[in-house]
Enzyme design. Structure first.
Site, PDB file in Angstrom:
ATOM      1  N   ASP A 233       0.849  -1.180   0.000  1.00 21.15           N
ATOM      2  CA  ASP A 233       0.000   0.000   0.000  1.00 21.15           C
ATOM      3  C   ASP A 233       0.893   1.241   0.000  1.00 21.15           C
ATOM      4  O   ASP A 233       1.874   1.323   0.751  1.00 21.15           O
ATOM      5  CB  ASP A 233      -0.909   0.010   1.222  1.00 21.15           C
ATOM      6  CG  ASP A 233      -1.916   1.160   1.178  1.00 21.15           C
ATOM      7  OD1 ASP A 233      -2.900   1.023   0.423  1.00 21.15           O
ATOM      8  OD2 ASP A 233      -1.687   2.163   1.874  1.00 21.15           O
ATOM      9  N   ASN A 241      -2.813  13.066  -3.888  1.00 21.51           N
ATOM     10  CA  ASN A 241      -3.892  13.553  -4.748  1.00 21.51           C
ATOM     11  C   ASN A 241      -4.344  14.948  -4.316  1.00 21.51           C
ATOM     12  O   ASN A 241      -4.595  15.826  -5.160  1.00 21.51           O
ATOM     13  CB  ASN A 241      -5.075  12.589  -4.704  1.00 21.51           C
ATOM     14  CG  ASN A 241      -4.861  11.371  -5.598  1.00 21.51           C
ATOM     15  OD1 ASN A 241      -4.127  11.434  -6.579  1.00 21.51           O
ATOM     16  ND2 ASN A 241      -5.489  10.260  -5.232  1.00 21.51           N
ATOM     17  N   ASP A 250      -2.112   9.732 -10.597  1.00 20.08           N
ATOM     18  CA  ASP A 250      -2.064   8.658 -11.611  1.00 20.08           C
ATOM     19  C   ASP A 250      -0.629   8.355 -12.027  1.00 20.08           C
ATOM     20  O   ASP A 250      -0.255   7.195 -12.227  1.00 20.08           O
ATOM     21  CB  ASP A 250      -2.888   9.069 -12.832  1.00 20.08           C
ATOM     22  CG  ASP A 250      -4.374   9.096 -12.541  1.00 20.08           C
ATOM     23  OD1 ASP A 250      -4.788   8.547 -11.497  1.00 20.08           O
ATOM     24  OD2 ASP A 250      -5.136   9.674 -13.359  1.00 20.08           O
ATOM     25  N   GLU A 276      -4.720   2.420  -4.216  1.00 19.58           N
ATOM     26  CA  GLU A 276      -3.259   2.462  -4.199  1.00 19.58           C
ATOM     27  C   GLU A 276      -2.673   1.190  -3.617  1.00 19.58           C
ATOM     28  O   GLU A 276      -1.503   1.167  -3.220  1.00 19.58           O
ATOM     29  CB  GLU A 276      -2.782   3.683  -3.387  1.00 19.58           C
ATOM     30  CG  GLU A 276      -3.076   3.608  -1.900  1.00 19.58           C
ATOM     31  CD  GLU A 276      -4.469   4.100  -1.525  1.00 19.58           C
ATOM     32  OE1 GLU A 276      -4.681   4.370  -0.347  1.00 19.58           O
ATOM     33  OE2 GLU A 276      -5.323   4.239  -2.432  1.00 19.58           O
TER      34      GLU A 276
END
Length: 357
Positions: A233, A241, A250, A276
């Site tokens: 993770d 973000n 991205d 993620e």
């Protein structure tokens, strides 16, 4: 009354003579050999020869007898090669309407019925000149021309058939190439569709469904090779973000996926588990080897900058590991839960670390 002349006449056979020759109703007289039209040649065999030009095929002949009385004489004639003996009266004309081309003889046979004296002799040779198309050389030439025409027509037809066969072969070959190309394009399209169905559209690794299916098949293979499952993770990805935008997020996911693929082997399974979070099934690695692998991956992530739209981005990750024992015959979800437990403890210990579940 005794007549000595009658005895003399009875002692000799009657002598037939040709009294008249007509062609197409016109009398024929002796003419020079180079004269046009029907002619009589007095120097020919059998005393005379009748030559008929092409187109003059109707002839009439008159006969008489010397040395016999009319009431006791009989005359028969035939054209050798055309018909048998036929009777004819003296001093009359016998006609032939259609003489074929060729050479013939006019034979006359005379008899005296009282004395039974007979005589037979050829009176005339007849030559009927052929039309140009009746000549043997013309007929042979025509046959040769016909044979050549048939031969060349056959060759032409054969050439046309060969051309058609060649064109048909070319069309079949072109159609076959087209079909093969279509099959190749279809196979490529099917492969692309298949890849789209099993790949994550953003990162290019396996999507969750396919990664889990492949992992289950691997567990069912009952291989003696060691297996380890890693749940990975990215730390504080939401903050990436929020701070740099989703485009930068991205790019972070794509870069991390590329690092992950570079650090795994061809027999390993790499997939995006969700958001993620990533899943790795490591083949031929025990827990110690898997831990070293995870620490190398974290070090690479920790020390490598990711080029964002406006600045460089650096991230960290947390990993939970579990060694899979195929003999336990546990479902995949149990191993994922154990690896998740190690991941949560790694995050609780400050992130950027590896813990075994």
């Amino acid at each position: 009354v005794f007549d000595p002349r009658e005895v003399l006449l009875n002692a000799q056979p009657p002598h037939p003579v040709l009294t008249e020759v007509r062609v197409a109703g016109q009398p024929v007289r002796a003419l020079p050999a180079d004269a046009a039209g029907p002619r009589l040649d007095a120097a020919a065999p059998y005393a005379r020869e009748l030559v008929l030009p092409p187109g003059a095929r109707q002839a009439s002949f008159g006969f008489s007898l010397l040395g016999a009385r009319r009431e006791r004489q009989s005359i028969e004639f035939r054209i050798e090669g055309l018909h048998d003996w036929m009777p004819v009266a003296a001093d009359t004309l016998t006609s032939h309407a259609s003489l074929p081309a060729g050479d013939f003889r006019l034979l006359v046979r005379a008899a005296d019925r009282a004395s039974r004296a007979r005589s037979e002799q050829p009176l005339l040779s007849i030559r009927v000149l052929p039309y140009w198309w009746e000549r043997r050389e013309v007929q042979w030439g025509g046959l040769l021309l016909l044979a050549c025409s048939v031969f060349f027509a056959y060759r032409k037809r054969l050439r046309v058939l060969h051309q058609r066969e060649r064109r048909l072969s070319e069309l079949v070959a072109a159609r076959t190439r087209e079909i093969e190309q279509q099959k190749a394009e279809l196979a490529l399209a099917n492969r692309q569709l298949y890849e789209l169905s099993i790949r994550d559209g953003l990162t290019g690794v396996f999507n969750r469904r396919h990664a889990l299916d492949e992992a289950r098949r691997r567990l069912l293979a009952e291989s003696a090779q060691p297996l380890c499952l890693a749940m990975i993770d990215l730390d504080h990805f939401k903050a990436v973000n929020d701070r740099f935008g989703h485009v930068a997020g991205d790019e972070v996911l794509r870069s991390f996926a590329n690092w992950l693929k570079a650090q795994t082997g061809p027999g390993d399974i790499v997939g995006r588990y969700g958001g993620e979070e990533f899943l790795c099934l490591l083949q031929d690695q025990d827990i110690v080897q898997a831990r070293h692998w995870a620490e190398r991956l974290l070090a690479h992530v920790r020390d490598t900058d990711i080029a964002g739209p406006s600045c460089e981005i650096r991230i960290t990750a947390s990993i939970g590991l579990v060694a899979i024992d195929p003999r336990a015959a546990l479902p995949l979800e149990v191993w994922i839960a154990r690896a998740d437990a190690g991941l949560y403890r790694a995050k609780a210990n400050g992130r950027d670390g590896v813990l075994v579940g």
